[in-house]
Design a protein around this motif. Structure first.
Motif, mmCIF file in Angstrom:
data_model
loop_
_atom_site.group_PDB
_atom_site.id
_atom_site.type_symbol
_atom_site.label_atom_id
_atom_site.label_comp_id
_atom_site.label_asym_id
_atom_site.label_seq_id
_atom_site.Cartn_x
_atom_site.Cartn_y
_atom_site.Cartn_z
ATOM 1 N N ALA A 1 49.481 -90.199 -38.861
ATOM 2 C CA ALA A 1 48.473 -90.912 -39.651
ATOM 3 C C ALA A 1 48.863 -90.948 -41.127
ATOM 4 O O ALA A 1 48.698 -91.972 -41.804
ATOM 5 N N ASP A 2 49.408 -89.840 -41.644
ATOM 6 C CA ASP A 2 49.829 -89.798 -43.043
ATOM 7 C C ASP A 2 50.987 -90.758 -43.291
ATOM 8 O O ASP A 2 51.036 -91.441 -44.329
ATOM 9 N N LEU B 1 51.688 -93.486 -41.558
ATOM 10 C CA LEU B 1 51.164 -94.853 -41.491
ATOM 11 C C LEU B 1 50.444 -95.228 -42.781
ATOM 12 O O LEU B 1 50.567 -96.367 -43.268
ATOM 13 N N ALA B 2 49.712 -94.303 -43.342
ATOM 14 C CA ALA B 2 49.008 -94.560 -44.597
ATOM 15 C C ALA B 2 49.997 -94.793 -45.742
ATOM 16 O O ALA B 2 49.816 -95.688 -46.582
ATOM 17 N N GLU B 3 51.060 -94.008 -45.772
ATOM 18 C CA GLU B 3 52.082 -94.171 -46.799
ATOM 19 C C GLU B 3 52.781 -95.525 -46.650
ATOM 20 O O GLU B 3 53.080 -96.208 -47.629
ATOM 21 N N HIS B 4 53.044 -95.917 -45.384
ATOM 22 C CA HIS B 4 53.663 -97.215 -45.123
ATOM 23 C C HIS B 4 52.766 -98.347 -45.613
ATOM 24 O O HIS B 4 53.239 -99.306 -46.258
ATOM 25 N N GLU B 5 51.470 -98.249 -45.337
ATOM 26 C CA GLU B 5 50.527 -99.283 -45.765
ATOM 27 C C GLU B 5 50.462 -99.355 -47.289
ATOM 28 O O GLU B 5 50.389 -100.443 -47.873
ATOM 29 N N ALA B 6 50.527 -98.210 -47.952
ATOM 30 C CA ALA B 6 50.505 -98.194 -49.410
ATOM 31 C C ALA B 6 51.759 -98.865 -49.979
ATOM 32 O O ALA B 6 51.699 -99.588 -50.983
#
Length: 236
Positions: free
Chosen positions: A205-206, A208-213
């Motif tokens: 999840a972390d 994926l969040a970094e990728h989205e950012a």
């Protein structure tokens, strides 16, 4: 893939009015790796430089007077660049001069000796619309040190451009995996040894969040949707 980063210095701005090449610098890349097999020559242009050009490169008529003429180096240059993909910043300028020098010697044009041409100025304008895209500006943008660049020099500029090009186009070049070769303890290759099973590890999840950012940052930079979103968007 063999690529050659090319830069020239000239006596002026227009080969059609008699301006000539007085320095050429080339940096070789093989599969995006610097090889050290570079090419550099000062050339006697058989004429003086315009004042504006002299202020840029600093190569005086006196300094160049004992250097070889273009006709003296053309065969080694032809051999060096043959078939390579060529990378140039503002390609029409350098290609115009190189083609003119080859034509003067009744040879097929420089462009006929090479493969594809990549113009990093065109690339930079597409990637950074509305921004300054000179070589100095790109060095600043991509963190390539050019503090030692007081005057333009063909080999130095080609080396800087090679670093800028690799930074501009960095990323994974291929999704293929090279075949593994199993070896015994004494270093001999073992035939017919199966590769280990590939383990799929999903992103956390972390992650994926970094990728989205990261994608959001790219979206902001291009003032729209970055190309990754278009490539991964659901069909239809």
């Amino acid at each position: 893939m063999r690529q050659i980063v090319v830069d020239t210095e000239t006596t002026g701005l227009n080969p059609r009015t008699g301006d000539r090449i007085l320095e050429i610098g080339c940096v070789e890349l093989h599969n995006r790796m610097l090889t050290g097999n570079n090419y550099h020559r000062y050339i006697n242009p058989e004429r003086d430089s315009d004042e504006g050009a002299l202020n840029v490169h600093g190569l005086t008529t006196e300094f160049l007077s004992d250097k070889p003429k273009f006709a003296d180096i053309v065969e080694e240059l032809r051999e060096y660049i043959a078939g390579a993909e060529v990378i140039i910043h503002n390609a029409p300028f350098d290609l115009g001069f190189l083609n003119a020098e080859f034509k003067r010697l009744n040879l097929p044009s420089f462009s006929e000796h090479i493969g594809n041409v990549i113009d990093t100025l065109v690339q930079a304008k597409e990637m950074h619309p509305g921004k300054r895209n000179s070589l100095d500006a790109l060095c600043d943008r991509y963190g390539v040190s050019n503090s030692h660049r007081k005057l333009h020099g063909a080999l130095l500029d080609a080396e800087l451009l090679a670093d800028v090009y690799l930074s501009m186009t960095r990323g994974q070049n291929s999704l293929s995996m090279e075949e593994e070769v199993a070896v015994s303890a004494d270093g001999e290759a073992l035939d017919n040894v199966p590769l280990a099973d590939i383990i799929f590890q999903p992103a956390s999840a972390d992650e994926l969040a970094e990728h989205e950012a990261t994608l959001a940052g790219l979206d902001k930079a291009v003032k729209g949707a970055c190309i990754w979103r278009a490539l991964t968007a659901p069909a239809g």
